[in-house]
Design a protein around this motif. Structure first.
Motif, PDB file in Angstrom:
ATOM      1  N   VAL A   2       7.622   2.118  -9.630  1.00 42.58           N
ATOM      2  CA  VAL A   2       8.074   3.398  -8.634  1.00 42.58           C
ATOM      3  C   VAL A   2       9.482   3.328  -8.367  1.00 42.58           C
ATOM      4  N   ASP A   3       9.977   4.488  -8.584  1.00 45.40           N
ATOM      5  CA  ASP A   3      11.543   4.578  -8.397  1.00 45.40           C
ATOM      6  C   ASP A   3      11.876   4.611  -7.127  1.00 45.40           C
ATOM      7  N   ILE A   4      12.864   4.006  -6.688  1.00 42.94           N
ATOM      8  CA  ILE A   4      13.297   4.112  -5.191  1.00 42.94           C
ATOM      9  C   ILE A   4      14.659   4.648  -5.055  1.00 42.94           C
ATOM     10  N   PHE A   5      14.775   5.518  -4.188  1.00 46.30           N
ATOM     11  CA  PHE A   5      16.019   6.361  -3.917  1.00 46.30           C
ATOM     12  C   PHE A   5      16.731   6.134  -2.613  1.00 46.30           C
ATOM     13  N   GLY A   6      17.778   5.549  -2.406  1.00 45.00           N
ATOM     14  CA  GLY A   6      18.060   5.149  -1.064  1.00 45.00           C
ATOM     15  C   GLY A   6      19.076   6.370  -0.607  1.00 45.00           C
ATOM     16  N   VAL A   7      18.668   6.516   0.795  1.00 42.90           N
ATOM     17  CA  VAL A   7      19.574   7.776   1.674  1.00 42.90           C
ATOM     18  C   VAL A   7      19.936   7.184   2.948  1.00 42.90           C
ATOM     19  N   ASP A   8      20.959   7.788   3.364  1.00 43.07           N
ATOM     20  CA  ASP A   8      21.522   7.528   4.581  1.00 43.07           C
ATOM     21  C   ASP A   8      20.770   7.817   5.913  1.00 43.07           C
TER      22      ASP A   8
ATOM     23  N   VAL B  30       0.977  -1.102  -0.082  1.00 47.52           N
ATOM     24  CA  VAL B  30      -0.112  -0.097  -0.070  1.00 47.52           C
ATOM     25  C   VAL B  30       0.939   1.174  -0.162  1.00 47.52           C
ATOM     26  N   VAL B  31       2.023   1.258   0.603  1.00 46.47           N
ATOM     27  CA  VAL B  31       2.951   2.329   0.407  1.00 46.47           C
ATOM     28  C   VAL B  31       3.565   2.670  -0.908  1.00 46.47           C
ATOM     29  N   LEU B  32       3.879   1.637  -1.704  1.00 47.88           N
ATOM     30  CA  LEU B  32       4.218   1.734  -2.891  1.00 47.88           C
ATOM     31  C   LEU B  32       3.418   2.020  -3.931  1.00 47.88           C
ATOM     32  N   LYS B  33       2.264   1.472  -3.631  1.00 44.85           N
ATOM     33  CA  LYS B  33       1.007   1.946  -4.537  1.00 44.85           C
ATOM     34  C   LYS B  33       0.673   3.402  -4.527  1.00 44.85           C
ATOM     35  N   THR B  34       0.717   3.841  -3.307  1.00 47.65           N
ATOM     36  CA  THR B  34       0.294   5.248  -2.844  1.00 47.65           C
ATOM     37  C   THR B  34       1.459   6.074  -3.546  1.00 47.65           C
ATOM     38  N   PHE B  35       2.591   5.813  -3.767  1.00 45.71           N
ATOM     39  CA  PHE B  35       3.639   6.812  -4.314  1.00 45.71           C
ATOM     40  C   PHE B  35       3.890   6.240  -5.785  1.00 45.71           C
ATOM     41  N   GLN B  36       3.334   5.289  -6.188  1.00 42.51           N
ATOM     42  CA  GLN B  36       3.437   5.017  -7.597  1.00 42.51           C
ATOM     43  C   GLN B  36       3.002   6.152  -8.499  1.00 42.51           C
ATOM     44  N   ASP B  37       1.863   6.754  -7.919  1.00 44.11           N
ATOM     45  CA  ASP B  37       1.112   7.990  -8.365  1.00 44.11           C
ATOM     46  C   ASP B  37       2.169   9.301  -8.326  1.00 44.11           C
ATOM     47  N   ARG B  38       2.690   9.710  -9.401  1.00 47.08           N
ATOM     48  CA  ARG B  38       3.721  10.710  -9.348  1.00 47.08           C
ATOM     49  C   ARG B  38       3.269  12.171  -8.396  1.00 47.08           C
ATOM     50  N   ARG B  39       1.800  12.179  -8.841  1.00 44.62           N
ATOM     51  CA  ARG B  39       1.273  13.323  -8.498  1.00 44.62           C
ATOM     52  C   ARG B  39       1.344  13.505  -6.752  1.00 44.62           C
TER      53      ARG B  39
ATOM     54  N   HIS C 268      -4.948   0.694  -1.489  1.00 45.36           N
ATOM     55  CA  HIS C 268      -4.028   1.276  -0.674  1.00 45.36           C
ATOM     56  C   HIS C 268      -4.956   2.742  -0.561  1.00 45.36           C
ATOM     57  N   SER C 269      -6.116   2.618  -0.641  1.00 46.49           N
ATOM     58  CA  SER C 269      -7.018   3.987  -0.357  1.00 46.49           C
ATOM     59  C   SER C 269      -6.872   4.616   1.070  1.00 46.49           C
ATOM     60  N   SER C 270      -6.907   3.743   2.107  1.00 41.39           N
ATOM     61  CA  SER C 270      -6.698   3.952   3.717  1.00 41.39           C
ATOM     62  C   SER C 270      -5.436   4.711   3.772  1.00 41.39           C
ATOM     63  N   PHE C 271      -4.376   4.149   3.201  1.00 40.53           N
ATOM     64  CA  PHE C 271      -3.047   4.533   3.259  1.00 40.53           C
ATOM     65  C   PHE C 271      -2.834   6.036   2.722  1.00 40.53           C
ATOM     66  N   GLU C 272      -3.033   6.014   1.467  1.00 40.11           N
ATOM     67  CA  GLU C 272      -3.167   7.446   0.771  1.00 40.11           C
ATOM     68  C   GLU C 272      -3.874   8.352   1.444  1.00 40.11           C
ATOM     69  N   GLU C 273      -5.052   8.097   2.093  1.00 40.98           N
ATOM     70  CA  GLU C 273      -5.880   8.876   2.918  1.00 40.98           C
ATOM     71  C   GLU C 273      -5.149   9.341   4.198  1.00 40.98           C
ATOM     72  N   ALA C 274      -4.437   8.444   4.831  1.00 40.79           N
ATOM     73  CA  ALA C 274      -3.757   8.648   5.988  1.00 40.79           C
ATOM     74  C   ALA C 274      -2.373   9.837   5.690  1.00 40.79           C
ATOM     75  N   VAL C 275      -1.990   9.561   4.655  1.00 43.56           N
ATOM     76  CA  VAL C 275      -1.005  10.630   4.098  1.00 43.56           C
ATOM     77  C   VAL C 275      -1.568  12.076   3.759  1.00 43.56           C
ATOM     78  N   PHE C 276      -2.703  12.190   3.131  1.00 43.43           N
ATOM     79  CA  PHE C 276      -3.467  13.278   3.269  1.00 43.43           C
ATOM     80  C   PHE C 276      -3.950  13.981   4.365  1.00 43.43           C
TER      81      PHE C 276
END
Length: 350
Positions: free
Chosen positions: A59-65, A23-32, A313-321
């Motif tokens: 979805v593009d994943i960018f690793g950071v420290d 649900v996390v990855l599906k949420t941010f698969q939407d570039r908007r 992923h609707s509920s997770f997306e809504e949690a972000v909003f």
């Protein structure tokens, strides 16, 4: 919105064998979504790359420290660990539970250090997170210890907000836990949250009875008459707009809840069954009363569909909003409180 103004949304990954990562990855698969905020996931870029490939997600994943290195317009992953982890979707696993806690602790530390602005937690399994250094029934109790304030489980949608007097308490212990002190503390937390987090100047709060039919004048129980009613009367005398107690069995079916800014249930299922029935996957679990904003979806690990690409992923997306919205409301409230004249002018326009 300029990138420097984007809110950093920290995300703890939850149980890797459940649907959290999906649900996390599906949420941010939407570039908007990346135009709205900067996601910072606390996990492992290697593991999330494996899961995205398994689910065929783009979805593009960018690793950071660490979270301070997060880049706008990227799905950032803070590498909390780098070793390989065996993923077995749908299986309860104490080792996986340990990684869920590593993620949560790292995200919470970043939140306390203001390296992220808000925290959104993916679902965990309460049974596999127990360890010598983590003896909490869930997220809320841990965050209550780590973040300043008095936590309260607050389930929210755009049209319904349900708080709880008692949350993860056995039904047989509910009545003994509900005291004048607890009622006063929980309702005060809800009242303040409605003002600060939702911008409601004079909140109206409905309270559900503890016993069926509010005790029927003591025939089915005395707690409503002896504890709940006197406490609500006292709070009203102090200026808080509390109403009830109402019989829970007919309160939601009659649409009575629409007259209030929030509803307070006596115990977990009394509030969450009608909430989840009415919210249709748009519900969000918000931990009110803390120094920082934390939200989560209103569902669990859903092991039965994990790894199958079926998770909504609707509920997770809504949690972000909701996390973003509450963060902005808090900032606005703080600004208005620091400028009484501006606050007065704003209220005059209403």
């Amino acid at each position: 919105m300029q990138s420097k103004e984007k809110i950093k949304v920290g995300i703890s990954i939850g149980d890797l064998n459940g649907i959290g990562s999906e649900v996390v990855l599906k949420t941010f698969q939407d570039r908007r979504m990346l135009e709205l905020c900067t996601p910072v996931i606390f996990a492992s870029a290697k593991i999330l790359s494996y899961i995205k490939k398994h689910l065929n997600l783009q979805v593009d994943i960018f690793g950071v420290d660490d979270a301070t290195k997060a880049v706008h317009n990227k799905v950032n992953v803070v590498n909390v660990w780098r070793e390989s982890v065996d993923i077995n979707f749908g299986q309860e696993d104490e080792k996986i539970g340990a990684y869920a806690i590593k993620s949560l602790k790292a995200a919470t530390k970043a939140l306390k250090n203001n390296e992220i602005d808000v925290l959104v937690t993916a679902p965990i399994s309460k049974s596999n997170i127990q360890a010598d250094d983590f003896k909490f029934p869930g997220h809320t109790d841990y965050l209550d210890q780590e973040l300043e304030g008095d936590s309260l489980m607050f389930m929210i949608t755009n049209s319904l907000r349900v708080g709880l007097l008692t949350d993860h308490v056995a039904v047989k212990d509910v009545s003994s836990n509900i005291t004048e002190e607890l009622i006063t503390k929980k309702l005060s937390t809800i009242n303040k949250s409605l003002q600060v987090d939702f911008g409601i100047r004079k909140p109206k709060i409905a309270v559900l009875g503890i016993n069926p039919h509010v005790g029927d004048n003591g025939v089915i129980g005395k707690e409503d008459d002896e504890v709940l009613k006197p406490t609500l009367k006292s709070l009203n005398e102090k200026g808080m707009l509390t109403y009830g107690p109402y019989a829970a069995d007919s309160f939601f079916g009659s649409d009575n809840y629409k007259k209030f800014d929030a509803v307070i249930a006596a115990y977990h299922d009394q509030g969450l069954i009608p909430f989840k029935t009415l919210s249709f996957g748009q519900g969000v679990n918000y931990t009110a009363g803390l120094s920082h904003v934390r939200t989560s979806p209103d569902h669990g690990t859903a092991y039965e569909i994990a790894g199958k690409g079926q998770a909504d992923h609707s509920s997770f997306e809504e949690a972000v909003f909701k996390a973003i919205s509450i963060y902005k409301k808090r900032s606005e409230y703080k600004e208005l409180s620091a400028n009484p004249l501006r606050k007065f002018k704003r209220e005059q326009k209403r």
